[in-house]
Write a protein that holds these residues in place. Structure first.
Motif, PDB file in Angstrom:
ATOM      1  N   ASN A 357      -8.828 -25.856  24.691  1.00 21.15           N
ATOM      2  CA  ASN A 357      -7.648 -26.238  25.457  1.00 21.15           C
ATOM      3  C   ASN A 357      -6.694 -27.083  24.625  1.00 21.15           C
ATOM      4  O   ASN A 357      -5.482 -26.859  24.633  1.00 21.15           O
ATOM      5  CB  ASN A 357      -8.100 -27.054  26.675  1.00 21.15           C
ATOM      6  CG  ASN A 357      -7.408 -26.568  27.915  1.00 21.15           C
ATOM      7  OD1 ASN A 357      -6.184 -26.508  27.929  1.00 21.15           O
ATOM      8  ND2 ASN A 357      -8.182 -26.208  28.921  1.00 21.15           N
ATOM      9  N   ASP A 389      -1.040 -32.301  16.128  1.00 22.15           N
ATOM     10  CA  ASP A 389       0.002 -31.303  15.858  1.00 22.15           C
ATOM     11  C   ASP A 389       1.281 -32.020  15.466  1.00 22.15           C
ATOM     12  O   ASP A 389       1.407 -33.237  15.626  1.00 22.15           O
ATOM     13  CB  ASP A 389       0.211 -30.384  17.083  1.00 22.15           C
ATOM     14  CG  ASP A 389       0.765 -31.113  18.287  1.00 22.15           C
ATOM     15  OD1 ASP A 389       1.864 -31.690  18.195  1.00 22.15           O
ATOM     16  OD2 ASP A 389       0.099 -31.117  19.361  1.00 22.15           O
ATOM     17  N   ILE A 394       5.183 -36.010  23.223  1.00 18.51           N
ATOM     18  CA  ILE A 394       5.252 -36.371  24.652  1.00 18.51           C
ATOM     19  C   ILE A 394       5.885 -37.753  24.755  1.00 18.51           C
ATOM     20  O   ILE A 394       5.496 -38.663  24.005  1.00 18.51           O
ATOM     21  CB  ILE A 394       3.830 -36.414  25.278  1.00 18.51           C
ATOM     22  CG1 ILE A 394       3.111 -35.077  25.051  1.00 18.51           C
ATOM     23  CG2 ILE A 394       3.875 -36.730  26.768  1.00 18.51           C
ATOM     24  CD1 ILE A 394       1.625 -35.128  25.331  1.00 18.51           C
ATOM     25  N   VAL A 402       0.274 -36.578  31.865  1.00 16.76           N
ATOM     26  CA  VAL A 402      -0.099 -35.199  31.495  1.00 16.76           C
ATOM     27  C   VAL A 402      -1.521 -34.842  31.957  1.00 16.76           C
ATOM     28  O   VAL A 402      -1.858 -33.658  32.022  1.00 16.76           O
ATOM     29  CB  VAL A 402       0.025 -34.932  29.966  1.00 16.76           C
ATOM     30  CG1 VAL A 402       1.458 -34.961  29.545  1.00 16.76           C
ATOM     31  CG2 VAL A 402      -0.819 -35.905  29.166  1.00 16.76           C
ATOM     32  N   ARG A 407       0.802 -31.192  36.357  1.00 23.95           N
ATOM     33  CA  ARG A 407       1.843 -31.994  35.727  1.00 23.95           C
ATOM     34  C   ARG A 407       2.259 -31.323  34.429  1.00 23.95           C
ATOM     35  O   ARG A 407       1.453 -31.135  33.528  1.00 23.95           O
ATOM     36  CB  ARG A 407       1.296 -33.408  35.473  1.00 23.95           C
ATOM     37  CG  ARG A 407       2.279 -34.367  34.894  1.00 23.95           C
ATOM     38  CD  ARG A 407       3.371 -34.701  35.837  1.00 23.95           C
ATOM     39  NE  ARG A 407       2.905 -35.499  36.966  1.00 23.95           N
ATOM     40  CZ  ARG A 407       3.691 -35.902  37.953  1.00 23.95           C
ATOM     41  NH1 ARG A 407       4.965 -35.557  37.966  1.00 23.95           N
ATOM     42  NH2 ARG A 407       3.201 -36.621  38.932  1.00 23.95           N
ATOM     43  N   ARG A 408       3.516 -30.925  34.322  1.00 17.57           N
ATOM     44  CA  ARG A 408       4.050 -30.355  33.074  1.00 17.57           C
ATOM     45  C   ARG A 408       5.262 -31.192  32.737  1.00 17.57           C
ATOM     46  O   ARG A 408       6.088 -31.452  33.606  1.00 17.57           O
ATOM     47  CB  ARG A 408       4.414 -28.885  33.255  1.00 17.57           C
ATOM     48  CG  ARG A 408       3.284 -28.085  33.903  1.00 17.57           C
ATOM     49  CD  ARG A 408       3.435 -26.587  33.694  1.00 17.57           C
ATOM     50  NE  ARG A 408       3.240 -26.232  32.303  1.00 17.57           N
ATOM     51  CZ  ARG A 408       4.004 -25.361  31.650  1.00 17.57           C
ATOM     52  NH1 ARG A 408       5.021 -24.800  32.261  1.00 17.57           N
ATOM     53  NH2 ARG A 408       3.782 -25.084  30.381  1.00 17.57           N
ATOM     54  N   SER A 412       8.623 -29.551  26.484  1.00 11.81           N
ATOM     55  CA  SER A 412       7.520 -28.643  26.164  1.00 11.81           C
ATOM     56  C   SER A 412       7.207 -27.709  27.325  1.00 11.81           C
ATOM     57  O   SER A 412       6.782 -26.582  27.126  1.00 11.81           O
ATOM     58  CB  SER A 412       6.280 -29.442  25.780  1.00 11.81           C
ATOM     59  OG  SER A 412       5.969 -30.352  26.800  1.00 11.81           O
ATOM     60  N   LYS A 413       7.460 -28.174  28.573  1.00  7.86           N
ATOM     61  CA  LYS A 413       7.039 -27.364  29.716  1.00  7.86           C
ATOM     62  C   LYS A 413       7.859 -26.060  29.821  1.00  7.86           C
ATOM     63  O   LYS A 413       7.399 -25.084  30.383  1.00  7.86           O
ATOM     64  CB  LYS A 413       7.122 -28.164  31.022  1.00  7.86           C
ATOM     65  CG  LYS A 413       8.497 -28.503  31.493  1.00  7.86           C
ATOM     66  CD  LYS A 413       8.380 -29.082  32.911  1.00  7.86           C
ATOM     67  CE  LYS A 413       9.733 -29.379  33.509  1.00  7.86           C
ATOM     68  NZ  LYS A 413      10.317 -30.628  33.013  1.00  7.86           N
ATOM     69  N   ALA A 419      -0.134 -23.784  33.876  1.00  9.61           N
ATOM     70  CA  ALA A 419      -0.225 -24.248  35.269  1.00  9.61           C
ATOM     71  C   ALA A 419      -0.275 -25.769  35.356  1.00  9.61           C
ATOM     72  O   ALA A 419      -0.217 -26.348  36.424  1.00  9.61           O
ATOM     73  CB  ALA A 419      -1.470 -23.655  35.928  1.00  9.61           C
ATOM     74  N   GLY A 422      -4.835 -27.707  32.592  1.00  8.01           N
ATOM     75  CA  GLY A 422      -5.740 -27.770  31.440  1.00  8.01           C
ATOM     76  C   GLY A 422      -6.205 -29.178  31.118  1.00  8.01           C
ATOM     77  O   GLY A 422      -7.405 -29.440  31.043  1.00  8.01           O
ATOM     78  N   SER A 447       1.739 -34.783  18.410  1.00  7.96           N
ATOM     79  CA  SER A 447       0.768 -35.500  19.251  1.00  7.96           C
ATOM     80  C   SER A 447      -0.615 -35.451  18.622  1.00  7.96           C
ATOM     81  O   SER A 447      -0.946 -34.503  17.897  1.00  7.96           O
ATOM     82  CB  SER A 447       0.664 -34.841  20.628  1.00  7.96           C
ATOM     83  OG  SER A 447       1.937 -34.536  21.135  1.00  7.96           O
TER      84      SER A 447
HETATM   85  P1  ADP Z   1      -0.373 -26.513  30.684  1.00 11.09           P
HETATM   86  O1  ADP Z   1      -0.441 -26.497  29.186  1.00 11.09           O
HETATM   87  O2  ADP Z   1      -1.029 -25.352  31.308  1.00 11.09           O
HETATM   88  O3  ADP Z   1       1.005 -26.746  31.195  1.00 11.09           O
HETATM   89  P2  ADP Z   1      -1.938 -28.936  30.459  1.00 11.09           P
HETATM   90  O4  ADP Z   1      -2.592 -29.699  31.482  1.00 11.09           O
HETATM   91  O5  ADP Z   1      -2.787 -28.424  29.333  1.00 11.09           O
HETATM   92  O6  ADP Z   1      -1.205 -27.762  31.219  1.00 11.09           O
HETATM   93  O7  ADP Z   1      -0.784 -29.808  29.845  1.00 11.09           O
HETATM   94  C1  ADP Z   1       0.057 -30.516  30.722  1.00 11.09           C
HETATM   95  C2  ADP Z   1       1.401 -30.769  30.063  1.00 11.09           C
HETATM   96  O8  ADP Z   1       1.258 -31.725  28.992  1.00 11.09           O
HETATM   97  C3  ADP Z   1       2.025 -29.546  29.401  1.00 11.09           C
HETATM   98  O9  ADP Z   1       2.756 -28.808  30.350  1.00 11.09           O
HETATM   99  C4  ADP Z   1       2.895 -30.189  28.352  1.00 11.09           C
HETATM  100  O10 ADP Z   1       4.124 -30.569  28.940  1.00 11.09           O
HETATM  101  C5  ADP Z   1       2.148 -31.445  27.950  1.00 11.09           C
HETATM  102  N1  ADP Z   1       1.352 -31.231  26.717  1.00 11.09           N
HETATM  103  C6  ADP Z   1       0.054 -30.940  26.615  1.00 11.09           C
HETATM  104  N2  ADP Z   1      -0.349 -30.874  25.324  1.00 11.09           N
HETATM  105  C7  ADP Z   1       0.752 -31.109  24.594  1.00 11.09           C
HETATM  106  C8  ADP Z   1       1.005 -31.167  23.179  1.00 11.09           C
HETATM  107  N3  ADP Z   1       0.039 -30.968  22.277  1.00 11.09           N
HETATM  108  N4  ADP Z   1       2.272 -31.451  22.772  1.00 11.09           N
HETATM  109  C9  ADP Z   1       3.248 -31.671  23.669  1.00 11.09           C
HETATM  110  N5  ADP Z   1       3.072 -31.636  25.014  1.00 11.09           N
HETATM  111  C10 ADP Z   1       1.841 -31.356  25.471  1.00 11.09           C
END
Ligand code: ADP
Length: 471
Positions: A357, A389, A394, A402, A407-408, A412-413, A419, A422, A447
């Motif tokens: 994930n 990465d 964020i 997050v 929550r997105r 990045s969303k 969904a 993750g 991040s």
């Molecule tokens: P999803 O990826 O399915 O939207 P996650 O729970 O994995 O759901 O992540 C939630 C949110 O956190 C993402 O929608 C994104 O906005 C942010 N996020 C997660 N991982 C990263 C990352 N490595 N870099 C930037 N934003 C991230």
């Protein structure tokens, strides 16, 4: 605002007031009866003194008429006995004086009566009689005074009795009214609100009024009702989120399938392959989403089952990287693994799910060619897996959020589908192992997610019924 009185302290105050009243009434009654007793004794003494003085007067008359010296002696003895008895009954200084005078006059008369009767003897007789008269009058006066005092005491006792009774009735009435208005009314109100809430009126709230204890109860009920309402909202939002997220891939599938129509020849092979490729991609996405939903449902129901075994964490990381088998992606991922083994007691599939994930997020939320690093470290107690990465990053305010379901955040969303479940599932799996997950990030710079796991995880009861089983 003044603090409302508590039911307990109010009742204690009323009891203290009643106790104080009872003490006052009892003391007053004791004083009254003591005075009444003394007055009765005085009245009886005065009555006896009147009788003795009157009998002494009769003796005096008989003595004057008696001629026999023996009879006279006997009468004189009676006279002295009666006067001595009267002395034992005196109650006032004035009576002592009158009695002294009577004694002296009677003595004078008896002494002169030894001689043959003459005018002086008659005069002394008269004086002795008058002195005894005075004794009678004084005692009659004392008796009637005692009666007047007794009457006054009686009246006072009646007034006191009536006043205490009225006061007790007033206090009892006041207490009953207070209990009805300030204690029972809020209790009945709270019971009614609970009944309505139980019948499904989720918006009703108890009025916080009355004594402190009842305010406290109402406040606790309101908190509970608000928590239940919030939980319900969250459930509705969850269902909405699930439906919404399943609809997106479904619409893509619908569009793809619409290309193949019954009344028209099949599209050329290359277009067909492209469409089927899109369908495959959406199926994979839906499968991932449904997997997340199922995991979340399991976690919420406390049924996340952990199969704990000791693994070399390096193998878990290598397996995950192997999954991202497209050459271009693999070349972006750098593994920094220690040379020596990293034993870790965990559920291998769940930890692989966590790392997958994080790596897939790192790929999703960073530009196509930017590097991703997976690091592995250990100390005596913990193993730490890091995923770095150089992606979108964020914002500070979103870093904790997050991990919330659905929550997105940020830019990045919009850059990749998802969904928003993750990281929520990841955190719960890590916590079920007794570990924690942190994120360091800066928008535009990338991040780093770090997962800290105890080497010898036993699983935790944090998820309620989350179970850990060792094979
Ligand atoms: P999803 O990826 O399915 O939207 P996650 O729970 O994995 O759901 O992540 C939630 C949110 O956190 C993402 O929608 C994104 O906005 C942010 N996020 C997660 N991982 C990263 C990352 N490595 N870099 C930037 N934003 C991230």
């Amino acid at each position: 605002m003044t603090k409302p009185a508590s039911l307990r302290s109010s009742l204690v105050r009323v009891m203290l007031l009643l106790g104080f009243l009872a003490v006052i009434a009892t003391s007053a009654l004791i004083v009254l009866t003591t005075i009444l007793h003394r007055t009765t004794l005085n009245a009886a003494a005065a009555t006896d003194s009147v009788r003795l003085a009157a009998e002494a007067q009769v003796d005096l008359l008989l003595h004057e008429r008696a001629t026999d010296p023996l009879v006279r002696r006997e009468i004189e003895g009676d006279l002295r006995r009666r006067l001595a008895a009267a002395r034992s009954l005196v109650t006032t200084d004035a009576e002592v004086m009158v009695l002294d005078r009577s004694d002296a006059r009677v003595g004078d008369y008896v002494a002169s009566a030894e001689e043959p009767h003459d005018a002086r003897t008659a005069q002394l007789h008269q004086q002795a009689y008058a002195a005894l008269d005075e004794l009678v009058s004084l005692n009659v006066e004392q008796a009637s005074e005692a009666r007047a005092v007794a009457t006054r005491l009686d009246d006072l006792a009646n007034v006191l009795g009536v006043a205490v009774s009225l006061l007790l009735v007033a206090i009892a009435g006041g207490l009953a009214l207070w209990l009805r208005g300030r204690a029972f009314a809020p209790i009945f109100g709270l019971a009614e609100v609970m009944r309505r809430f139980g019948r499904g009126e989720r918006d009703v709230r108890a009025e916080e009024r009355g004594p402190a204890e009842l305010r406290e109860m109402s406040a606790r009920f309101n908190e509970m009702a608000a928590a239940i309402a919030a939980q319900r909202q969250a459930q509705i939002a969850f269902l909405g989120g699930v439906a919404h997220d399943l609809r997106n891939p479904l619409s893509v599938l619908q569009l793809a399938v619409a290309l193949i129509r019954d009344d028209q020849p099949l599209p050329p092979e290359d277009k067909l392959r492209k469409t089927i490729g899109r369908i495959r991609g959406q199926i994979v996405r839906m499968d991932r989403m449904i997997g997340d939903f199922l995991d979340m449902a399991k976690i919420e129901a406390g049924e996340l089952d952990l199969r704990l075994q000791v693994h070399d964490a390096r193998d878990l990381v290598r397996d995950v990287v192997g999954l991202f088998d497209s050459g271009a992606t693999t070349s972006r991922i750098e593994m920094r693994l220690p040379d020596e083994a990293v034993p870790l007691r965990c559920d291998a599939l769940r930890i692989e799910q966590v790392v997958t994930n994080l790596v897939s997020n790192a790929i999703k939320y960073s530009p196509p060619d930017s590097p991703i690093a997976i690091t592995l470290g250990q100390d005596e107690e913990q193993v730490v897996i890091g995923v770095e990465d150089r992606g979108f990053g964020i914002g500070e305010g979103d870093r904790e959020r997050v991990f919330e379901p659905f929550r997105r955040v940020g830019a990045s969303k919009d850059s990749a589908p998802g969904a928003g479940l993750g990281l929520f599932v990841v955190r719960r799996i890590v916590e079920a192992h007794g570990g924690r997950i942190d994120v360091q990030s800066a928008p535009g710079r990338g991040s780093t997610f770090e997962v800290w796991l105890p080497r010898t995880s036993k699983g935790t009861a944090r998820q309620g019924a989350t179970r850990a089983s060792a094979d």
